[in-house]
Design an enzyme around this catalytic site. Sequence first.
Site, mmCIF file in Angstrom:
data_model
loop_
_atom_site.group_PDB
_atom_site.id
_atom_site.type_symbol
_atom_site.label_atom_id
_atom_site.label_comp_id
_atom_site.label_asym_id
_atom_site.label_seq_id
_atom_site.Cartn_x
_atom_site.Cartn_y
_atom_site.Cartn_z
ATOM 1 N N LYS A 12 0.820 -1.244 -0.029
ATOM 2 C CA LYS A 12 -0.098 -0.113 -0.036
ATOM 3 C C LYS A 12 0.861 1.275 0.151
ATOM 4 O O LYS A 12 1.955 1.329 0.667
ATOM 5 C CB LYS A 12 -0.960 0.003 1.418
ATOM 6 C CG LYS A 12 -1.868 1.075 1.282
ATOM 7 C CD LYS A 12 -2.817 0.929 2.606
ATOM 8 C CE LYS A 12 -4.049 1.983 2.685
ATOM 9 N NZ LYS A 12 -4.669 1.875 3.716
ATOM 10 N N SER A 43 -9.417 1.912 3.066
ATOM 11 C CA SER A 43 -8.812 2.894 2.033
ATOM 12 C C SER A 43 -7.559 1.836 1.264
ATOM 13 O O SER A 43 -6.851 2.324 0.336
ATOM 14 C CB SER A 43 -7.655 3.898 2.844
ATOM 15 O OG SER A 43 -7.253 3.253 4.013
ATOM 16 N N SER A 57 -10.429 -0.075 7.074
ATOM 17 C CA SER A 57 -9.443 0.160 5.682
ATOM 18 C C SER A 57 -8.944 -1.324 5.066
ATOM 19 O O SER A 57 -8.479 -1.375 4.011
ATOM 20 C CB SER A 57 -8.430 1.213 5.800
ATOM 21 O OG SER A 57 -9.165 2.253 6.218
#
Length: 446
Positions: free
Chosen positions: A75, A144, A168
């Site tokens: 990420k 996210s 997330s």
Amino acid sequence: MDLRTYDMEGAASVTADELGDRIDLRDRAVHAFVAGSETSAARRARVHQELAAVHARRTVDGARPPLFGVPVAVKDIVRVDGLPTRAGSRLPAEVFEGAQASVVDRLRAAGAVVAGKTVTAEFAMSAPGPTRNPHALDHTPGGSSSGSAAAVAAGMVPLAIGTQTGGSLIRPAAFCGVVGFKPTVSRIPIDGVVPNAPTFDTLGVFAVTPAAVEVAAAALCDGWQPVVRDAGQRPPVFGVPDGPYLDRAGAQARTALERQVAALTRAGYAVRRVPMFADFARTADDVFAVNRHEAARSHAEWFPRHGDRYREQSAATVRQGLAISRTRYEEALSARDAFRAGLLAATDRAGVDLWICPAATGPAPHGLSDTGDPVMCMPWSYAGWPSLALPADRTPDGLPLGSQWVARAGADEQLLSWARAVAPLLLPPAQPNARPNAQPTVQPPT
């Protein structure tokens, strides 16, 4: 000789060039990897170099590390040497420069090779990136950690790193139909990660099976102690948290949960319905106060200098945090301590080993302007307890639904051990008309 990557079961897979071909092809539709982070040629050369180093290390010492040759997506709030970090934003990359994150050190020490940086909602908040759900390109993958979940779901990589502050990691795992694991807070060091709300920020992983997640967790979590299962060991007792929290789930999520509860009961597991979270609305207010206040504090240097580059959702989050007083923040932190103590006491009184509940309020919403509601993850993230998202079912048109399993703080090893044993009983029923699980080849709608 072409060096090969490996899957999470330790079987030889594709070469660096073949991995690049696979990502290039599938990511045209899904947009899981950060565009412009590096060229396709640069990715192939870098992965080949990392792979050569992994194979050379094994040749020297003869040992095969647990993630030997496994391609992993990371990420884009996690610093990786050799790749820029932008946190899904328009801020200059130098703002986020610093030492490589410990989690990447551990990945590479365990033999993994970094396939690239994956899309995050801006600053791991709520403004979504371009990633699409591999099961339905006109639906969100969640957030996210959108790119990491989608990269695994689309079959581009077998392992990906995400983070969770609210929902997330668990929510995108559910939306994308993969397994997601959020450890106990701080179980994986969080240094080298762009902060959101440090009280809650937690690193975790996405993979296809609980067994694969367990291999990764053992390599990444502090002090991992594998569980040795004994034939005479007591089976876990499951709890369903009835009340205002569970009422927030939609009908499809509730139906999928009840199907799994029925399967557990048929298999002889005890499942107890326990009234929980009676003051859920107040808890949600406290979570909001801590999250927003800390988000504003995390951006105290960047927002005044670069606020005009923030997307509106992110700017609103920071402004909300600025409006929360220090007194209200400290009250909410104290309430969190009480909440954690009360949750542990209620769990002990009920004799529950694992809570089971929906991972999200329903399937991935249509559209890409919103990443979905994190509310089903909220109390567990607030407490800092470990949670696991598992595929639970599919909607009639093939969108995944996920369940969430939660254990006491520090019981990460037991959670994953139980999941590996029980998950085969809970596989979603086959649906001949469902959309394919991976390898999307269609172009995104225009």
